[in-house]
Scaffold this active site. Structure first.
Site, PDB file in Angstrom:
ATOM      1  N   LYS A   1       0.796  -1.232   0.000  1.00 16.41           N
ATOM      2  CA  LYS A   1       0.000   0.000   0.000  1.00 16.41           C
ATOM      3  C   LYS A   1       0.833   1.289   0.000  1.00 16.41           C
ATOM      4  O   LYS A   1       0.416   2.285  -0.575  1.00 16.41           O
ATOM      5  CB  LYS A   1      -0.937   0.018   1.213  1.00 16.41           C
ATOM      6  CG  LYS A   1      -2.116  -0.923   1.086  1.00 16.41           C
ATOM      7  CD  LYS A   1      -3.011  -0.789   2.313  1.00 16.41           C
ATOM      8  CE  LYS A   1      -4.337  -1.465   2.082  1.00 16.41           C
ATOM      9  NZ  LYS A   1      -5.324  -1.100   3.114  1.00 16.41           N
TER      10      LYS A   1
ATOM     11  N   ASP B   1     -10.085   3.536   2.155  1.00 14.90           N
ATOM     12  CA  ASP B   1     -10.292   2.910   3.470  1.00 14.90           C
ATOM     13  C   ASP B   1     -11.013   3.843   4.441  1.00 14.90           C
ATOM     14  O   ASP B   1     -11.896   3.414   5.200  1.00 14.90           O
ATOM     15  CB  ASP B   1      -8.953   2.470   4.079  1.00 14.90           C
ATOM     16  CG  ASP B   1      -8.370   1.243   3.374  1.00 14.90           C
ATOM     17  OD1 ASP B   1      -9.139   0.491   2.754  1.00 14.90           O
ATOM     18  OD2 ASP B   1      -7.138   1.049   3.454  1.00 14.90           O
TER      19      ASP B   1
END
Ligand code: ATR
Length: 278
Positions: A69, A106
């Site tokens: 990520k 997220d």
């Protein structure tokens, strides 16, 4: 474009456990899209080549998961401001000209999961206590700041990591010692666990909820198990609880919209499909 087969997937290492194919392929079927979503096991040393492969193979884009990520950001042609602030991306969208744009959904997923549990939830209602200062914490803290949280009490086992986030994000974030986690709950409107404690195979979080108002919302980023010891203890004393499944399901929606052109919903049926896979 309309007749093309749209391909996307998730790059991670390991990635076999990812629920993203179940989620996206559910929506592909539901919306009768022509396309597919697959798993891409990408070893850390192959990330650059794999990301260039999005262009080479003509994928619509990709999700990015652990451990890529943070590293994936440097291969983007453009990164969304929210993702820049979080310091990581979880979604890549290939543009018509081939440019790769990076996003992090997220935080969006987290806020949506709170709103699902409590439709009138507002970030400015009162102080928030956040346990943990890793990747999940960064996404949640940034989303809370952007939605107007006025006081975020950050507690982490390694105090220096909490201090670093305070340095980076400034007010409204303040750091506390891990040993202060019990009394730091006084007066909070929301408690969030972003540590791995309580996850399947890990010990539960050792925290005394006595100071926590009964009106506080208690959430956990964990979704295996669906009810962590923290959420169970909170529910038994009357708090409304939110597990990590909503965050997982809702973060996928903007990515699906970007690739397949439809903003999908989180239905009971989808939720059941994922729960059955846990
Ligand atoms: P994620 O991306 O899921 O947030 P991470 O970045 O590895 O994962 O962060 C894990 C978090 O869980 C950290 O805040 C970590 O605390 P440290 O910064 O002190 O490592 C926290 N954590 C993990 N095990 C813990 C434990 N036994 N007690 C307290 N906190 C723990």
């Amino acid at each position: 474009m309309h007749n093309t087969f749209i391909m996307a997937g998730v790059m991670g290492w390991p990635v076999a456990h990812s629920r993203s194919p179940l989620i996206h392929n559910h929506w592909i079927q539901q919306h009768k899209c022509k396309g597919a979503y697959g798993l891409f096991p990408v070893e850390p040393g192959h990330l650059d080549a794999a990301i260039q492969g999005i262009r080479a193979l003509g994928l619509a884009g990709c999700n990015i998961t652990i451990p890529h990520k943070v590293d994936a950001m440097k291969y983007m042609d453009w990164v969304d401001p929210m993702a820049l602030r979080i310091g990581a991306i979880n979604t890549i969208v290939r543009q018509t000209d081939g440019a790769l744009h990076g996003f992090n959904n997220d935080g969006f997923g987290y806020l949506q999961s709170l709103q699902e549990a409590q439709p009138n939830w507002r970030a400015e209602t009162g102080p928030v206590a956040v346990l943990g200062a890793g990747g999940a914490s960064r996404a949640i803290v940034v989303s809370l700041i952007e939605s107007g949280a006025t006081e975020i009490r950050l507690l982490n086992r390694t105090r220096s990591k909490a201090d670093a986030l305070v340095q980076e994000f400034g007010a409204p974030v303040t750091a506390f010692d891990w040993s202060q986690r019990h009394e730091a709950l006084a007066g909070v409107a929301l408690l969030v666990n972003t540590t791995s404690l309580g996850m399947h195979g890990q010990p539960g979080l050792d925290i005394d909820l006595a100071q926590l108002p009964e009106t506080a919302l208690v959430s956990d980023a964990i979704y295996v198990p669906l009810e962590t010891p923290l959420l169970q203890a909170a529910r038994l004393r009357g708090n409304t609880t939110v597990n990590g499944l909503g965050m997982l399901l809702h973060q996928a929606r903007p990515a699906f919209k970007a690739w397949f052109g439809v903003m999908p919903e989180v239905s009971t049926e989808l939720r059941q499909t994922i729960v059955a896979s846990l």
